[in-house]
Design an enzyme around this catalytic site. Structure first.
Site, PDB file in Angstrom:
ATOM      1  N   PHE A   8      -2.122   2.559   1.668  1.00  0.00           N
ATOM      2  CA  PHE A   8      -1.171   1.460   1.686  1.00  0.00           C
ATOM      3  C   PHE A   8      -0.256   1.648   2.904  1.00  0.00           C
ATOM      4  O   PHE A   8       0.232   2.761   3.145  1.00  0.00           O
ATOM      5  CB  PHE A   8      -0.365   1.510   0.389  1.00  0.00           C
ATOM      6  N   ASP A  31      -1.311   9.293  -4.314  1.00  0.00           N
ATOM      7  CA  ASP A  31      -0.637   8.049  -4.675  1.00  0.00           C
ATOM      8  C   ASP A  31      -1.468   7.403  -5.775  1.00  0.00           C
ATOM      9  O   ASP A  31      -2.633   7.043  -5.566  1.00  0.00           O
ATOM     10  CB  ASP A  31      -0.524   7.119  -3.459  1.00  0.00           C
ATOM     11  N   ARG A  64      -8.556 -10.368  -3.772  1.00  0.00           N
ATOM     12  CA  ARG A  64      -8.581  -9.308  -4.783  1.00  0.00           C
ATOM     13  C   ARG A  64      -8.474  -9.904  -6.171  1.00  0.00           C
ATOM     14  O   ARG A  64      -7.586 -10.708  -6.447  1.00  0.00           O
ATOM     15  CB  ARG A  64      -7.386  -8.363  -4.601  1.00  0.00           C
ATOM     16  N   TYR A  71       4.972  -1.105 -11.988  1.00  0.00           N
ATOM     17  CA  TYR A  71       4.966  -2.570 -12.180  1.00  0.00           C
ATOM     18  C   TYR A  71       3.570  -3.159 -12.055  1.00  0.00           C
ATOM     19  O   TYR A  71       3.406  -4.360 -12.153  1.00  0.00           O
ATOM     20  CB  TYR A  71       5.932  -3.264 -11.205  1.00  0.00           C
ATOM     21  N   LYS A  72       2.582  -2.311 -11.801  1.00  0.00           N
ATOM     22  CA  LYS A  72       1.199  -2.803 -11.719  1.00  0.00           C
ATOM     23  C   LYS A  72       0.556  -2.690 -13.108  1.00  0.00           C
ATOM     24  O   LYS A  72       0.931  -3.427 -14.008  1.00  0.00           O
ATOM     25  CB  LYS A  72       0.458  -2.046 -10.622  1.00  0.00           C
TER      26      LYS A  72
HETATM   27  C1  LIG Z   1       1.966  -0.970  -4.647  1.00  0.00           C
HETATM   28  C2  LIG Z   1       1.871   0.275  -3.835  1.00  0.00           C
HETATM   29  C3  LIG Z   1       3.012   0.866  -3.292  1.00  0.00           C
HETATM   30  C4  LIG Z   1       4.349   0.181  -3.438  1.00  0.00           C
HETATM   31  O1  LIG Z   1       5.404   0.922  -3.025  1.00  0.00           O
HETATM   32  P1  LIG Z   1       6.877   0.467  -3.426  1.00  0.00           P
HETATM   33  O2  LIG Z   1       7.731   1.450  -2.788  1.00  0.00           O
HETATM   34  O3  LIG Z   1       6.950   0.469  -4.926  1.00  0.00           O
HETATM   35  O4  LIG Z   1       7.089  -0.914  -2.916  1.00  0.00           O
HETATM   36  C5  LIG Z   1       2.865   2.053  -2.595  1.00  0.00           C
HETATM   37  N1  LIG Z   1       1.648   2.627  -2.428  1.00  0.00           N
HETATM   38  C6  LIG Z   1       0.534   2.072  -2.941  1.00  0.00           C
HETATM   39  C7  LIG Z   1      -0.792   2.732  -2.755  1.00  0.00           C
HETATM   40  C8  LIG Z   1       0.613   0.875  -3.644  1.00  0.00           C
HETATM   41  O5  LIG Z   1      -0.486   0.312  -4.130  1.00  0.00           O
END
Ligand SMILES: *Cc1c(COP(=O)(O)O)cnc(C)c1O
Length: 422
Positions: A128, A207, A382, A232-233
């Site tokens: 990400f 992660d 997705r 939140y996912k």
């Molecule tokens: C959704 C996601 C994030 C989000 O990071 P936030 O700090 O909560 O905005 C980070 N890393 C990955 C791999 C994600 O899928």
């Protein structure tokens, strides 16, 4: 391949679904809407509504500051212990608070401080972007002596395990990857990578944002050093719900957060002027936690614990496999390609489909067809399949509506210019 393409078959799969009743534990405000974005923002659990009212009216409104002594102060650790059960962690290793990005920063900095003589950080271009920015920030803060080694996926979807191992050497301080990657849904062999990194003396940070609540995660069994992830996912914790972090118990006495704050202090209410880190995972907390969000998010976690990760994974595999079968029969002949690995053990709980006109097809799905997936550059649509509440009819219906968009050329009415949030 002989797949039954009828809607009746989807109905039959729903009848056989042992998690079907959990769908009713979420708010479905629009019965016609097919929500395929639970991997970005999970749906609202009905029980969360009542709990938020109670937190606001009683805990904040009535009890006011006394609530800190009742259940607020311990909430980051107490809710962390629940998440620990979803990620294969024994007690005392998980806490919640702050965003995923901030938690990743704390953990990556902690790892780099533990390996001061090593210069290499191994990650990949599937990670990400926020994770990569965070690493660039670490390297910057530490004086620019680190080199970020970015692995590239040979097929656009995945980096083979061997390629990761080959990149880890005696100069590697940290290996950090998304267990399930956000675009293709590829799932890494975390145990093999972690064990090999340890042989080379490197630390590993996973992660888990697209993994927690969707696939089995075994942090203790992998021997993972550090991990962080979203709530939140798949945990359905609500927008901006605080993230969690994990530090393996035997590392905790040496690992330090780069952000020293009073919530991570040994005795925050003695107001000593010099920082003494708390024992255990608490030292990774910084300031006042977002209590309303922590306690609201707990409801989503409780629901997942009720179901159990093995049953969630079982249904998730059925959902993604069914989606891929329909994809092969209906969408592949229309010019779509699959953006997700076909091997069950290599994928998480979303399926990406790719099309040169993916951006506009995604828009037409949302605005014309009441299907909500999301779009990830350059051409990925997705489809998040959330085992807690996605039905097999949802899968059937979304493929059907995608097919209609393209046959009826509905996407051609939408502009190519990108919106700020996709
Ligand atoms: C959704 C996601 C994030 C989000 O990071 P936030 O700090 O909560 O905005 C980070 N890393 C990955 C791999 C994600 O899928």
């Amino acid at each position: 391949m002989n797949i039954d393409l009828s809607r009746d078959y989807a109905c039959k799969l729903d009848e056989e679904d042992e998690l079907a009743s959990y769908r009713d534990k979420f708010l479905h405000a629009d019965a016609d809407m097919i929500y395929m974005d639970g991997n970005s923002l999970g749906k609202l659990p009905l029980r969360t509504v009542g709990r938020i009212k109670q937190i606001v009216k009683e805990e904040w409104g009535t009890n006011l500051i006394r609530s800190w002594g009742i259940n607020w102060f311990q909430s980051p650790i107490q809710v962390g212990e629940k998440i620990a059960q979803l990620v294969g962690a024994a007690p005392g290793q998980v806490a919640v608070g702050d965003s995923t990005t901030i938690n990743l920063y704390k953990l990556a900095m902690s790892a780099l401080m533990l390996r001061p003589d090593r210069k290499k950080i191994v990650t990949d271009t599937l990670n990400f972007p926020s994770d990569l920015y965070m690493l660039q920030g670490c390297a910057h803060v530490l004086g620019g002596k680190h080199q970020i080694h970015l692995l590239e996926p040979a097929d656009g979807l995945r980096v083979n395990t061997q390629a990761v191992l080959d990149a880890i050497d005696e100069d590697t301080a940290l290996v950090t990857l998304s267990h399930v990657v956000f675009k293709s849904g590829y799932m890494y062999d975390a145990k093999t990578i972690t064990e090999y990194a340890h042989q080379k003396g490197a630390l590993v940070l996973w992660d888990l944002s697209h993994a927690v609540g969707a696939v089995p995660v075994e942090l203790d069994a992998w021997g993972a050093d550090f991990a962080a992830g979203c709530t939140y996912k798949y945990l359905n914790g609500g927008p901006g719900a605080p993230a969690f972090l994990y530090v393996r118990r035997d590392l905790q006495k040496d690992a330090l957060s780069p952000i020293w704050g009073w919530f991570g202090e040994r005795a925050p209410f003695s107001f000593e002027l010099d920082y003494m880190p708390a024992e255990g995972i608490q030292r990774f907390l910084s300031g006042t936690p977002p209590v309303l969000s922590v306690l609201a998010m707990e409801q989503g976690v409780d629901l997942l614990l009720e179901v159990g990760i093995q049953r969630l994974r079982k249904k998730s595999i059925l959902l993604t496999s069914y989606m891929i079968d329909l994809f092969d029969a209906i969408l592949a002949p229309m010019g779509f390609t699959l953006g997700t690995p076909r091997e069950v053990e290599q994928r998480g709980s979303h399926v990406s489909i790719r099309h040169a006109d993916g951006y506009r097809i995604n828009l037409a799905l949302i605005e014309d067809m009441n299907v909500i997936p999301d779009f990830r550059e350059p051409d990925n649509i997705r489809l998040g399949l959330t085992p807690m509440y996605t039905s097999f009819q949802d899968v059937w219906e979304s493929v059907n509506r995608i097919q209609r968009v393209v046959t009826e050329k509905r996407h051609l009415r939408f502009p190519e210019t990108r919106h700020a949030v996709t």
